[in-house]
Scaffold this motif. Structure first.
Motif, PDB file in Angstrom:
ATOM      1  N   ASP A  92      11.830  81.032  53.175  1.00  0.00           N
ATOM      2  CA  ASP A  92      11.563  82.316  53.816  1.00  0.00           C
ATOM      3  C   ASP A  92      10.828  82.158  55.143  1.00  0.00           C
ATOM      4  OD1 ASP A  92      12.807  83.818  51.862  1.00  0.00           O
ATOM      5  OD2 ASP A  92      10.998  84.009  50.646  1.00  0.00           O
ATOM      6  N   THR A  93       9.890  81.208  55.220  1.00  0.00           N
ATOM      7  CA  THR A  93       9.159  81.007  56.470  1.00  0.00           C
ATOM      8  C   THR A  93      10.042  80.389  57.541  1.00  0.00           C
ATOM      9  OG1 THR A  93       8.340  78.879  55.650  1.00  0.00           O
ATOM     10  CG2 THR A  93       6.931  80.806  55.321  1.00  0.00           C
ATOM     11  N   VAL A  94      10.923  79.473  57.135  1.00  0.00           N
ATOM     12  CA  VAL A  94      11.818  78.832  58.099  1.00  0.00           C
ATOM     13  C   VAL A  94      12.949  79.781  58.506  1.00  0.00           C
ATOM     14  CG1 VAL A  94      13.367  76.871  58.477  1.00  0.00           C
ATOM     15  CG2 VAL A  94      11.251  76.561  57.179  1.00  0.00           C
ATOM     16  N   ARG A  95      13.356  80.626  57.586  1.00  0.00           N
ATOM     17  CA  ARG A  95      14.450  81.566  57.862  1.00  0.00           C
ATOM     18  C   ARG A  95      14.140  82.453  59.064  1.00  0.00           C
ATOM     19  NH1 ARG A  95      14.742  86.690  56.288  1.00  0.00           N
ATOM     20  NH2 ARG A  95      12.987  86.382  54.851  1.00  0.00           N
ATOM     21  N   VAL A  96      12.886  82.822  59.237  1.00  0.00           N
ATOM     22  CA  VAL A  96      12.504  83.680  60.367  1.00  0.00           C
ATOM     23  C   VAL A  96      12.829  82.993  61.695  1.00  0.00           C
ATOM     24  CG1 VAL A  96      10.582  84.856  61.499  1.00  0.00           C
ATOM     25  CG2 VAL A  96      10.699  84.775  58.999  1.00  0.00           C
ATOM     26  N   ALA A  97      12.522  81.696  61.788  1.00  0.00           N
ATOM     27  CA  ALA A  97      12.812  80.940  63.008  1.00  0.00           C
ATOM     28  C   ALA A  97      14.313  80.843  63.244  1.00  0.00           C
ATOM     29  CB  ALA A  97      12.194  79.550  62.919  1.00  0.00           C
ATOM     30  N   ALA A  98      15.066  80.555  62.177  1.00  0.00           N
ATOM     31  CA  ALA A  98      16.517  80.447  62.312  1.00  0.00           C
ATOM     32  C   ALA A  98      17.130  81.776  62.749  1.00  0.00           C
ATOM     33  CB  ALA A  98      17.132  79.983  60.992  1.00  0.00           C
ATOM     34  N   GLU A  99      16.670  82.871  62.172  1.00  0.00           N
ATOM     35  CA  GLU A  99      17.215  84.191  62.520  1.00  0.00           C
ATOM     36  C   GLU A  99      16.900  84.563  63.961  1.00  0.00           C
ATOM     37  OE1 GLU A  99      15.553  86.734  59.565  1.00  0.00           O
ATOM     38  OE2 GLU A  99      17.161  86.336  58.094  1.00  0.00           O
ATOM     39  N   LEU A 100      15.721  84.167  64.444  1.00  0.00           N
ATOM     40  CA  LEU A 100      15.375  84.451  65.843  1.00  0.00           C
ATOM     41  C   LEU A 100      16.309  83.718  66.794  1.00  0.00           C
ATOM     42  CD1 LEU A 100      13.429  85.768  67.860  1.00  0.00           C
ATOM     43  CD2 LEU A 100      11.964  83.748  67.659  1.00  0.00           C
ATOM     44  N   ALA A 101      16.596  82.455  66.494  1.00  0.00           N
ATOM     45  CA  ALA A 101      17.517  81.687  67.333  1.00  0.00           C
ATOM     46  C   ALA A 101      18.937  82.247  67.250  1.00  0.00           C
ATOM     47  CB  ALA A 101      17.498  80.216  66.908  1.00  0.00           C
ATOM     48  N   MET A 102      19.371  82.612  66.050  1.00  0.00           N
ATOM     49  CA  MET A 102      20.716  83.156  65.864  1.00  0.00           C
ATOM     50  C   MET A 102      20.874  84.494  66.572  1.00  0.00           C
ATOM     51  SD  MET A 102      20.910  82.090  61.843  1.00  0.00           S
ATOM     52  CE  MET A 102      22.264  83.181  61.436  1.00  0.00           C
ATOM     53  N   GLU A 103      19.848  85.337  66.487  1.00  0.00           N
ATOM     54  CA  GLU A 103      19.904  86.636  67.146  1.00  0.00           C
ATOM     55  C   GLU A 103      19.934  86.468  68.661  1.00  0.00           C
ATOM     56  OE1 GLU A 103      19.929  90.819  67.584  1.00  0.00           O
ATOM     57  OE2 GLU A 103      20.405  89.462  65.917  1.00  0.00           O
ATOM     58  N   GLY A 104      19.150  85.504  69.171  1.00  0.00           N
ATOM     59  CA  GLY A 104      19.161  85.244  70.604  1.00  0.00           C
ATOM     60  C   GLY A 104      20.522  84.786  71.098  1.00  0.00           C
ATOM     61  N   PHE A 105      21.196  83.963  70.311  1.00  0.00           N
ATOM     62  CA  PHE A 105      22.533  83.516  70.711  1.00  0.00           C
ATOM     63  C   PHE A 105      23.542  84.657  70.600  1.00  0.00           C
ATOM     64  CE2 PHE A 105      26.731  81.793  69.759  1.00  0.00           C
ATOM     65  CZ  PHE A 105      26.905  80.894  70.799  1.00  0.00           C
ATOM     66  N   ARG A 106      23.454  85.416  69.540  1.00  0.00           N
ATOM     67  CA  ARG A 106      24.428  86.496  69.316  1.00  0.00           C
ATOM     68  C   ARG A 106      24.340  87.571  70.398  1.00  0.00           C
ATOM     69  NH1 ARG A 106      24.814  91.309  66.932  1.00  0.00           N
ATOM     70  NH2 ARG A 106      22.563  91.350  66.517  1.00  0.00           N
ATOM     71  N   THR A 107      23.129  87.842  70.865  1.00  0.00           N
ATOM     72  CA  THR A 107      22.943  88.881  71.883  1.00  0.00           C
ATOM     73  C   THR A 107      23.107  88.359  73.302  1.00  0.00           C
ATOM     74  OG1 THR A 107      20.546  88.496  71.889  1.00  0.00           O
ATOM     75  CG2 THR A 107      21.403  90.198  70.400  1.00  0.00           C
ATOM     76  N   GLY A 108      23.295  87.055  73.461  1.00  0.00           N
ATOM     77  CA  GLY A 108      23.502  86.496  74.785  1.00  0.00           C
ATOM     78  C   GLY A 108      22.237  86.039  75.479  1.00  0.00           C
ATOM     79  N   ALA A 109      21.092  86.083  74.793  1.00  0.00           N
ATOM     80  CA  ALA A 109      19.848  85.601  75.403  1.00  0.00           C
ATOM     81  C   ALA A 109      19.903  84.088  75.605  1.00  0.00           C
ATOM     82  CB  ALA A 109      18.655  85.974  74.523  1.00  0.00           C
ATOM     83  N   TYR A 110      20.663  83.388  74.760  1.00  0.00           N
ATOM     84  CA  TYR A 110      20.870  81.949  74.889  1.00  0.00           C
ATOM     85  C   TYR A 110      22.362  81.659  74.797  1.00  0.00           C
ATOM     86  CZ  TYR A 110      16.014  82.322  73.312  1.00  0.00           C
ATOM     87  OH  TYR A 110      14.712  82.692  73.160  1.00  0.00           O
ATOM     88  N   ASP A 111      22.804  80.736  75.629  1.00  0.00           N
ATOM     89  CA  ASP A 111      24.210  80.340  75.603  1.00  0.00           C
ATOM     90  C   ASP A 111      24.429  79.114  74.733  1.00  0.00           C
ATOM     91  OD1 ASP A 111      24.986  82.367  77.481  1.00  0.00           O
ATOM     92  OD2 ASP A 111      24.085  81.134  79.054  1.00  0.00           O
ATOM     93  N   GLN A 112      23.359  78.378  74.480  1.00  0.00           N
ATOM     94  CA  GLN A 112      23.452  77.206  73.604  1.00  0.00           C
ATOM     95  C   GLN A 112      22.097  76.968  72.960  1.00  0.00           C
ATOM     96  OE1 GLN A 112      25.962  74.047  74.707  1.00  0.00           O
ATOM     97  NE2 GLN A 112      24.757  72.437  73.737  1.00  0.00           N
ATOM     98  N   VAL A 113      22.124  76.537  71.703  1.00  0.00           N
ATOM     99  CA  VAL A 113      20.910  76.225  70.956  1.00  0.00           C
ATOM    100  C   VAL A 113      21.066  74.823  70.384  1.00  0.00           C
ATOM    101  CG1 VAL A 113      19.360  76.896  69.092  1.00  0.00           C
ATOM    102  CG2 VAL A 113      20.610  78.662  70.361  1.00  0.00           C
ATOM    103  N   ASP A 114      20.090  73.952  70.671  1.00  0.00           N
ATOM    104  CA  ASP A 114      20.091  72.588  70.154  1.00  0.00           C
ATOM    105  C   ASP A 114      18.903  72.388  69.222  1.00  0.00           C
ATOM    106  OD1 ASP A 114      22.355  71.984  71.554  1.00  0.00           O
ATOM    107  OD2 ASP A 114      21.322  71.022  73.219  1.00  0.00           O
ATOM    108  N   LEU A 115      19.046  71.420  68.336  1.00  0.00           N
ATOM    109  CA  LEU A 115      18.037  71.147  67.310  1.00  0.00           C
ATOM    110  C   LEU A 115      17.616  69.686  67.406  1.00  0.00           C
ATOM    111  CD1 LEU A 115      16.566  72.381  64.821  1.00  0.00           C
ATOM    112  CD2 LEU A 115      18.533  71.700  63.445  1.00  0.00           C
TER     113      LEU A 115
END
Length: 296
Positions: A151-174
């Protein structure tokens, strides 16, 4: 030459340090067992989930392309860097920091010059390092390892996914440390978003698998892909957690051994210094006695 008191104080100080490093090694070993069990249980699940997605002929469907697979010109980048909250674990954190810096220099130098590289640091050490260097920080995940759970890690993943989906980021690396064994951690740099397609694996899996989709393939993908992405981040954090304890256990073991070697040298120096002091005192006594005898 140092005085006996100085050498004695150093021996006491090094002995105290050795006791601390030995205790930290034992604590790290206990935490490592739990962390290793967690990642060993997670790996088969994550691998099986990836295999299911591969068998679904990728992210393409008749209805269109999944939002997390859209390829765009890379103008804005997010890098998820997984470090630790504490130090005293050798080069564990610095290796991640170097890997992120190298990734930016080799692949995203233009975006960095334009100020379009953001860092999501999971772990206090990474957050402090990149914040001091002026990077835009996405979220604050400095307390994740204090209460490590999906649950704690999910928040970080959802923030990155939402940023990509809305166009705030064009690529996300890990970027994270993969756990291999107690003494070995491997730096991994993976493309998180957009989702990469492996056409060869897709063709092979299609030839081997024949599925009936209920509900539609698109609906299944819309649920499985976000879950798979969150699991991917959670797995990286678990890998890093196990790697951290392994690195700290190794570092504290070496520190304990080094303290032992230093103690041997200090005790030898102490004995030599004491012997020299005793010899000097004897010579002074003999010289004084001879002087008294000559005076008579």
């Amino acid at each position: 030459m140092a005085s006996l008191k100085e050498v004695r104080n150093r021996i006491v100080s090094v002995s105290s340090t050795q006791q601390i490093t030995k205790a930290m090694k034992m604590v790290a070993a206990a935490k490592l067992r739990r962390a290793q069990d967690n990642i060993m249980r997670m790996r088969p699940y994550a691998q099986r989930l990836n295999n299911i997605l591969e068998n679904l002929s990728g992210v393409q469907s008749e209805e269109g392309t999944n939002a997390y697979a859209q390829k765009r010109d890379v103008q804005r980048v997010l890098i998820i860097a997984v470090t630790s909250d504490r130090g005293l674990c050798g080069a564990f954190n610095s290796n991640v920091q170097k890997a992120v810096n190298q990734l930016i220099a080799e692949r995203y130098a233009q975006q960095a010059a334009a100020g379009n590289v953001s860092i999501m640091a999971i772990g206090k050490k990474g957050h402090e390092y990149f914040a001091k260097r002026g990077y835009t920080m996405a979220g604050d995940f400095t307390t994740v390892f204090g209460n490590l759970s999906f649950d704690t890690v999910r928040v970080a993943a959802e923030l990155a996914m939402e940023g990509f989906r809305t166009g705030a980021y064009d690529q996300v690396d890990l970027v994270y440390n993969e756990f291999k064994n107690v003494a070995t951690q491997i730096i991994r740099t993976e493309q998180f978003l957009p989702i990469q397609e492996n056409q060869e694996e897709q063709n092979a899996s299609q030839a081997e698998s024949d599925y009936i989709f209920e509900p539609s393939k698109q609906e299944i993908l819309e649920q499985l892909i976000p879950k798979s992405l969150k699991i991917q981040v959670y797995k990286a954090v678990l890998e890093s957690n196990a790697s951290e304890h392994g690195a700290r256990m190794t570092a504290m073991d070496k520190a304990t051994d080094n303290a032992g070697e230093l103690l041997k040298q200090l005790k030898l120096t102490y004995n030599r210094t004491r012997q020299a002091a005793i010899t000097t005192e004897i010579l002074e006594i003999v010289g004084g006695a001879e002087a008294l005898a000559a005076g008579k």
